[in-house]
Design an enzyme around this catalytic site. Structure first.
Site, short mmCIF file in Angstrom:
data_model
loop_
_atom_site.label_atom_id
_atom_site.label_comp_id
_atom_site.label_asym_id
_atom_site.label_seq_id
_atom_site.Cartn_x
_atom_site.Cartn_y
_atom_site.Cartn_z
N ASP B 71 0.83 -1.20 0.00
CA ASP B 71 0.00 0.00 0.00
C ASP B 71 0.86 1.24 0.00
O ASP B 71 2.06 1.17 0.10
CB ASP B 71 -0.84 0.04 1.27
N LYS B 94 -3.85 3.34 -2.85
CA LYS B 94 -4.76 4.31 -3.44
C LYS B 94 -4.15 5.69 -3.32
O LYS B 94 -3.58 6.05 -2.30
CB LYS B 94 -6.11 4.26 -2.74
N MET B 203 -8.39 8.78 8.90
CA MET B 203 -8.77 9.45 7.66
C MET B 203 -9.76 10.58 7.95
O MET B 203 -10.77 10.75 7.27
CB MET B 203 -9.38 8.44 6.66
#
Lengths: 273, 273
Positions: B71, B94, B203
């Site tokens: 990641d 991502k 987040m």
């Protein structure tokens, strides 16, 4: 290897009264390498038990220790594995039956050891962020003007579910989890704990019957999955999987401590067949 | 060093239908050393970012990797530091603006890579226990009959508060903390989150205004302390300390992601003067 960076290194020195502080503004205080730190006291997470579940940084710090003050859970294996034979070892862990050392005495020990100028490592089971009483030690060090640095660790709250085979979160079953200590079940906010999809109880062995009773009293169904994980990742690891309705009977007569209790639908995942 | 022990090694092999399984009963499956494991796929926590905040076990596993699937957050520094140059590197993280790889594609990639017989490391930012979607990967590996092992990591949920200078728990101020992702604020149980003494939002950068609004709507006072920690322990670490009433204005115009938001009285501890 990328340059190691200190997680937290707060020297009690004058600094601007920013509520924002950036590494560039407080470079000497916030960021320093493990080998070039000005800290004389390192407060280090030992992880859940096995010596190779310490961080690389924690192992490096331990190798340079002149004094190690350590707890029972998890920390003993790390001291054995990494601290030099010449390092003074001071055990301050609590063990059933023995009189415990009071936190104020540990704080005083830390200050005295750090003031002697030797490199001091305060090794704590798990992560200093979680039920480690590190706040008391930080306050004492700051009051004494001693520079320190904190190194995070793997908390058994997160590692124990993995040891049992499942993660704490799941996009449908567990969008949040709460972590608490089951040390004093009378002082706990049971409605709030029951309202989270997943609840993790540290030191939940002795209070398992109260956990089961209170969560059901506050709305959790009897078929809610439960996992009890004794000594996660250690030699005496054992895992029990059941439900709020079944787990007390399943674990009757077993030695459970030290253990983590996880309550919620995630505890039904990946049960060994 | 004490013999390294595997945290979780579940081969999809026939096993007794115990809800209790002990190392002695399932020795080959539950306990195995990092070097003697039967696993072909390792799902490994990379910690919050710096390469020396991986566990010793994670570093050992990475050194033996033939394929690394990783990641963005945290994992890149670890690949750089420990994976051999010969290891194939597959990036599946991502990043804003780029189309994301779907989880089902990652699962398929894992199964294919592991089936090739090469030693596969799936490196995940933080700890696999926390918002890592490891459940989906474990399910795919089990369905394909691939032996795996999970190595826990330091979660930024716990490390970020330490990076800001305070622990998540405190005997009076924080007897429990809840961890959640602020990815989808419409789907969150705000009353339950507001009911915990301390709430940690992963987040939380983009949704800071909603976090602030919803928690106050559900009973938290405007003077409740808040800490925002961007890139905990990393080179671009920044910390903002304020309150529910002040934090949005304090952080206006700042780049916050990736960040952790901590709400509760503990966030008032050890503020740099």
């Amino acid at each position: 290897m990328a340059a190691p960076r200190a997680l937290c290194c707060l020297a009690p020195q004058p600094a601007p009264a920013y509520s924002v502080f950036r590494p560039s503004q407080r470079a000497s205080a916030v960021l320093c390498s493990a080998t070039a730190s000005k800290a004389t006291c390192w407060l280090v997470g030992a992880g859940p038990g096995p010596a190779d579940l310490l961080t690389v940084r924690a192992a490096e710090v331990l190798r340079r220790a002149e004094v190690v003050i350590y707890d029972d859970l998890g920390a003993a294996a790390a001291v054995e594995a990494y601290a030099p034979p010449s390092a003074e070892r001071v055990y301050v862990g609590k063990r059933g039956g023995r009189p415990s050392i009071k936190q104020a005495e540990i704080d005083e020990l830390l200050v005295q050891a750090a003031a002697s100028g030797r490199t001091l490592v305060r090794l704590k089971g798990g992560c200093p962020s979680v039920f480690s009483r590190v706040h008391s030690e930080l306050a004492a060090l700051r009051a004494a003007g001693i520079a320190y640095e904190v190194v995070p660790g793997v908390s058994s709250a997160l590692a124990a579910p993995l040891a049992a085979g499942f993660p704490l979160t799941h996009p449908e079953l567990s969008k949040a989890f709460v972590v608490t200590s089951a040390h004093d079940t009378d002082a706990m906010d049971w409605p709030a704990l029951a309202a989270q999809p997943t609840a993790v109880f540290l030191m939940g062995g002795r209070s398992l019957p109260q956990i089961v009773e209170q969560l059901q009293r506050h709305g959790r169904r009897g078929d809610t999955p439960v996992a009890v994980v004794r000594q996660a990742a250690g030699e005496e690891q054992a895992v029990w999987r059941g439900t709020l309705a079944s787990i007390v009977e399943q674990t009757a007569g077993e030695r459970l401590s030290p253990c983590i209790v996880v309550v919620g639908q995630v505890a039904s995942l990946f049960v060994p067949q």
